[in-house]
Design an enzyme around this catalytic site. Structure first.
Site, PDB file in Angstrom:
ATOM      1  N   ARG A 570       0.858  -1.192   0.000  1.00  0.00           N
ATOM      2  CA  ARG A 570       0.000   0.000   0.000  1.00  0.00           C
ATOM      3  C   ARG A 570       0.889   1.236   0.000  1.00  0.00           C
ATOM      4  O   ARG A 570       0.953   1.960   1.001  1.00  0.00           O
ATOM      5  CB  ARG A 570      -0.934  -0.007   1.216  1.00  0.00           C
ATOM      6  N   ASN A 595       7.474  -4.941   4.553  1.00  0.00           N
ATOM      7  CA  ASN A 595       7.133  -6.355   4.474  1.00  0.00           C
ATOM      8  C   ASN A 595       6.958  -6.859   3.041  1.00  0.00           C
ATOM      9  O   ASN A 595       6.657  -8.026   2.840  1.00  0.00           O
ATOM     10  CB  ASN A 595       5.848  -6.632   5.272  1.00  0.00           C
ATOM     11  N   ASN A 620       7.574 -11.782   4.947  1.00  0.00           N
ATOM     12  CA  ASN A 620       6.369 -11.037   5.300  1.00  0.00           C
ATOM     13  C   ASN A 620       5.781 -11.660   6.559  1.00  0.00           C
ATOM     14  O   ASN A 620       5.021 -12.623   6.503  1.00  0.00           O
ATOM     15  CB  ASN A 620       5.371 -11.086   4.140  1.00  0.00           C
ATOM     16  N   ASP A 641      -0.108   1.141  12.202  1.00  0.00           N
ATOM     17  CA  ASP A 641      -0.392   0.600  10.880  1.00  0.00           C
ATOM     18  C   ASP A 641      -0.354   1.730   9.860  1.00  0.00           C
ATOM     19  O   ASP A 641      -0.623   2.898  10.186  1.00  0.00           O
ATOM     20  CB  ASP A 641      -1.765  -0.068  10.851  1.00  0.00           C
ATOM     21  N   ASP A 642      -0.079   1.388   8.606  1.00  0.00           N
ATOM     22  CA  ASP A 642       0.027   2.427   7.589  1.00  0.00           C
ATOM     23  C   ASP A 642      -1.327   3.016   7.193  1.00  0.00           C
ATOM     24  O   ASP A 642      -1.381   4.072   6.554  1.00  0.00           O
ATOM     25  CB  ASP A 642       0.745   1.898   6.345  1.00  0.00           C
ATOM     26  N   ASP A 643      -2.422   2.360   7.570  1.00  0.00           N
ATOM     27  CA  ASP A 643      -3.746   2.867   7.190  1.00  0.00           C
ATOM     28  C   ASP A 643      -4.438   3.609   8.326  1.00  0.00           C
ATOM     29  O   ASP A 643      -5.640   3.850   8.262  1.00  0.00           O
ATOM     30  CB  ASP A 643      -4.628   1.721   6.707  1.00  0.00           C
ATOM     31  N   GLU A 727      -1.177 -10.828  16.122  1.00  0.00           N
ATOM     32  CA  GLU A 727       0.010 -10.329  16.814  1.00  0.00           C
ATOM     33  C   GLU A 727      -0.366  -9.304  17.880  1.00  0.00           C
ATOM     34  O   GLU A 727       0.305  -9.185  18.915  1.00  0.00           O
ATOM     35  CB  GLU A 727       1.005  -9.741  15.816  1.00  0.00           C
ATOM     36  N   ASP A 728      -1.457  -8.560  17.675  1.00  0.00           N
ATOM     37  CA  ASP A 728      -1.892  -7.594  18.680  1.00  0.00           C
ATOM     38  C   ASP A 728      -2.451  -8.293  19.912  1.00  0.00           C
ATOM     39  O   ASP A 728      -2.208  -7.868  21.047  1.00  0.00           O
ATOM     40  CB  ASP A 728      -2.925  -6.632  18.079  1.00  0.00           C
ATOM     41  N   ARG A 771      -9.204 -15.057  15.215  1.00  0.00           N
ATOM     42  CA  ARG A 771      -8.924 -14.366  16.477  1.00  0.00           C
ATOM     43  C   ARG A 771      -9.562 -15.099  17.659  1.00  0.00           C
ATOM     44  O   ARG A 771      -9.002 -15.117  18.764  1.00  0.00           O
ATOM     45  CB  ARG A 771      -9.386 -12.911  16.385  1.00  0.00           C
TER      46      ARG A 771
END
EC number: 2.4.1.223
Length: 814
Positions: A570, A595, A620, A641-643, A727-728, A771
């Site tokens: 992205r 990544n 990745n 995060d990038d978003d 991961e969170d 999750r």
């Protein structure tokens, strides 16, 4: 014809005067009309007609001026055209000036920010210079050699020394030597060889010859070394107990001194085994007691078994039939409390009770426990003198259920951190020796980042930031100071005493020297006002929001944070994320974890006011978000995060909140766990209590990145990598497990969805199923669910407060 000069002739003269006057008036009026017509140019007079009139008038010579009216009109028209041209040029110049003025007006806020940044840099440089002048540079010298004892005063060899200083040659163990270790075997059995391999794998500073070593570990099968010297460790892997030897430290089950290590290495597992979950609480038996010592009068324990209880109290007298290892473990695993007597099987039963979740009740005040001068076994065990055995049932039945579960949890932690297998025991032994000798470990950069752009971490070209910084005279977020890194390795020696308890009993990580400490001691608040203690502080002047925005304040010295930004496929979204961080106060640098392993990035990225470093990774992997990269030079890490589109006000508020809660995850979107039926579920619905903070926008201490990468169970990281999710959740489990505290939510945000992003994990159909399964798996691995609930969020202190006109809020929107 004669003209009469009488009355009639006199009347003719005035008539001529009147006629001349009238003619003069006519020409004046004509002149005025023509003049006005030439300037006003009415629509009924054409240009040709006017030109014709002027030409006609050109033949006329005005006697009073000497110039014709046509010439005068032409001159006036020329002047008019010249004036019009000048006016047009002036109008163009005014527009140009106005454009320049608007550009200057637009640049004023940016230049003010730049000026503020320069002033901040000058002030920071001046303060850093003062702080450097205040810093004391202390030279390091080798310790003194041991004092030579005269031969006539030397103690006989059969008498054992009773102090560590008697057997340690400190001149071989400088604090800058990082404790080099030599290891060998005295006897060449299979067990000795296996332990030799273990030590060679875990020793960070291994040397090949004993003359270069600070510590010499001799592995033996119950046989003493004939020529032990200073700084020797006798590591007994055999059943026979080695008698005391001078100039050596013993590692064995009994016959030990205060500085020896009471560990029966024969009962240490080769590999980790599965541990019993903490819940359910109820066990089949309340108390179990195995009597191995035949010298004790078994009838003395009859009073314990006779006491009334809703659950059985089991006492087993050992024989060949009922004391097998399997039988002992079955009895321990089915009991809430395990009464342990000093015996040859004490360490085996002690380790089994920790592994199986049975609270060890040690019926002795003198029985030594592994690393007991460093590990606080009071948190996991309970000591009773044997004389109190008749009262023991009352004591243990008075324990609160929460206390019993906590003792199980801590005992399990101690076991799986220090004693669960041979590698852990070897690492724990080395850590204990390091603490006794007060030697820090070498700074090891295990996570050296690989630059993405050749030999440089930054992009070759920098593009101008498209998003203008939001400048608001009333709501500055803080000064743009020069970059400052957190002071690293500042507790290399206080860790051995001041922070020793925390390292061994709370964060459970004494094996290496820490770059930072999560809960380092704070100075009193008035320290920032004294000359000798004000170094690094940025106190807030009295007042409200205007003064609040000028300094960081708080209870600690100034600091900054690092943004770690994970990105995948992205580029445009990443560009927007970087631009939103431009001119953000207290930002030290941005680290972009690239990544996209299968393609190279574009060469041009936004040029910000701080460095943007791109890191190349091998695969990745979502775990890359939490790698403690060596390029991270601050304690505070903003995982992003990038978003994620956050206001700068929100980020600064969260940073200020984190500074007061450094051991917690502090962030924005909150989630919680819930149980429906027999299963645990992940839940993202709005709720009045939460237990997790999404790490796509959260502040985390760098130490937790190290714990995630190296100390968290490897099965969790492997699962995260395999499913590309959770991961969170794993980080929330880890921090709650270490601190027993919930995360902290800031602002009212509940979601961080990116509507324009085409690649998002949450859009997958199986996202929530993954999750749910993660929570169940992580709970099984930890033996319990460590998440803690919280029912509040943190907003700025004057949020929604009605203020007088002369006051200002801390932040405008949060």
């Amino acid at each position: 014809m004669a003209i009469k000069l009488n009355g009639s002739s006199r009347s003719f003269v005035p008539s001529l005067r009147v006629s001349a006057f009238l003619i003069f008036i006519f020409f004046v009026i004509t002149y005025i009309i023509i003049y006005n017509v030439s300037f006003s140019e009415p629509s009924w007079i054409t240009q040709d007609a006017l030109k014709q009139n002027i030409e006609n008038l050109d033949d006329y010579d005005a006697s009073c001026s000497g110039y014709s009216i046509g010439r005068i009109l032409r001159e006036q028209k020329r002047i008019l055209a010249s004036v019009r041209l000048e006016l047009t040029e002036s109008q163009v110049k005014i527009e140009e000036i106005r454009t320049v003025q608007e550009e200057l007006q637009r640049l004023i806020p940016q230049k003010q920010l730049e000026l503020s940044a320069l002033e901040g840099e000058i002030e920071a440089a001046q303060r850093q210079l003062e702080e450097l002048r205040e810093t004391q540079n202390v030279k390091v010298f080798l310790p003194f050699s041991p004092l030579q004892i005269p031969r006539e005063l030397e103690q006989p060899s059969q008498i054992s020394p009773n102090q560590l200083d008697d057997i340690i040659d400190y001149s071989r163990c400088s604090i800058s030597s990082f404790m080099p270790v030599y290891v060998d075997i005295i006897t060449s059995g299979q067990s000795e060889k296996e332990w030799l391999n273990v030590f060679q794998e875990v020793i960070p500073n291994l040397v090949e010859t004993p003359d270069k070593a600070c510590i010499k570990i001799h592995i033996s099968n119950g046989i003493a070394s004939p020529n032990t010297t200073f700084n020797s460790i006798l590591f007994n892997v055999g059943s026979p107990i080695i008698n005391f030897q001078s100039k050596s430290i013993h590692v064995q089950a009994s016959k030990i001194r205060s500085f020896d290590f009471p560990v029966d290495v024969n009962h240490i597992a080769v590999e980790k085994v599965d541990l019993t979950p903490l819940l359910p609480f109820q066990r089949e038996n309340l108390i179990s007691l195995i009597v191995d010592n035949t010298e004790l009068n078994f009838s003395a324990f009859s009073s314990l078994s006779a006491e009334p209880s809703r659950r059985p109290i089991v006492i087993v007298k050992c024989s060949q039939e009922n004391c097998s290892l399997e039988r002992r473990r079955q009895l321990i695993g089915s009991s809430t409390f395990c009464f342990l007597l000093p015996s040859e099987m004490f360490f085996q039963d002690f380790l089994s009770s920790l592994q199986l979740g049975c609270i060890p009740i040690i019926l002795s005040n003198s029985q030594l426990l592994p690393f007991q001068d460093l590990i606080d076994w009071r948190r996991a065990t309970y000591r009773l003198p044997l004389a109190r055995l008749p009262e023991a049932h009352f004591i243990v039945q008075s324990f609160e259920i929460s206390d019993i579960i906590e003792m199980r949890r801590v005992g399990r932690l101690f076991y799986e951190t220090y004693l669960a297998d041979r590698h852990l025991l070897a690492r724990s032994l080395l850590a204990a020796l390091r603490y006794k000798l007060q030697i820090p470990t070498r700074e090891v950069r295990r996570n050296q980042a690989i630059p993405l752009f050749n030999s440089s971490f930054t992009a070759p070209k920098g593009s101008v930031v498209n998003v203008q910084a939001n400048f608001d005279d009333e709501y500055l977020l803080g000064p743009l100071e020069s970059r400052v890194e957190s002071t690293s390795y500042a507790y290399n020696f206080t860790e051995f005493q001041l922070y020793s308890y925390d390292f061994w009993n709370i964060i459970m990580s004494p094996h290496y020297t820490k770059e930072f400490l999560v809960n380092a001691a704070e100075l009193p608040t008035e320290a920032e006002f004294f000359e000798d203690t004000k170094i690094g502080f940025r106190p807030i002047e009295p007042g409200s929001g205007a003064e609040f925005s000028k300094a960081l304040g708080g209870n600690r010295q100034r600091e900054q944070f690092t943004v770690v930004l994970l990105t995948y496929e992205r580029d445009a979204v990443l560009t927007g994320a970087l631009e939103r961080l431009h001119q953000l106060p207290y930002l030290n640098k941005i680290i972009v974890v690239w990544n996209n392993v299968n393609r190279d990035p574009p060469d041009t990225w936004p040029s910000l006011h701080i460095p943007v470093e791109f890191i190349r990774v091998a695969e990745n992997n979502l775990n890359n978000r939490f790698v403690p990269w060596d390029r991270i030079e601050t304690e505070a890490v903003l995982s992003l995060d990038d978003d994620i589109d956050l206001m700068q006000q929100e980020i600064i508020l969260a940073f200020r909140v984190w500074r007061e809660n450094r051991d917690r995850i502090v962030g924005f979107p909150a989630r919680h766990h819930a149980r429906y039926g027999d299963s645990m579920f992940y839940n993202s619905n709005h709720t009045c209590q939460m237990s997790m903070i999404l790490t796509g926008a959260a502040f985390i201490h760098k130490n937790y990145l190290t714990a995630y990468t190296y100390e968290m169970p490897a099965e969790i990281r492997e699962h995260v990598n395999s499913i590309k999710n959770c991961e969170d959740i794993a980080m929330n489990y880890l921090v709650s497990h270490l601190t027993r505290k919930p995360p902290i939510k800031t602002t009212s945000r509940w979601t961080l969805k990116c509507p324009t992003c085409t690649e998002s994990l949450y859009k997958e159909g199986t996202h929530f199923e993954k999750r749910h399964e993660c929570m169940r798996l992580f709970t099984k691995i930890y033996g319990y669910n460590p998440l803690k609930f919280s029912q509040f969020r943190a907003d700025s202190i004057l949020f929604k407060t009605r203020l007088p006109q002369n006051h200002q809020k801390c932040f405008k929107y949060v």
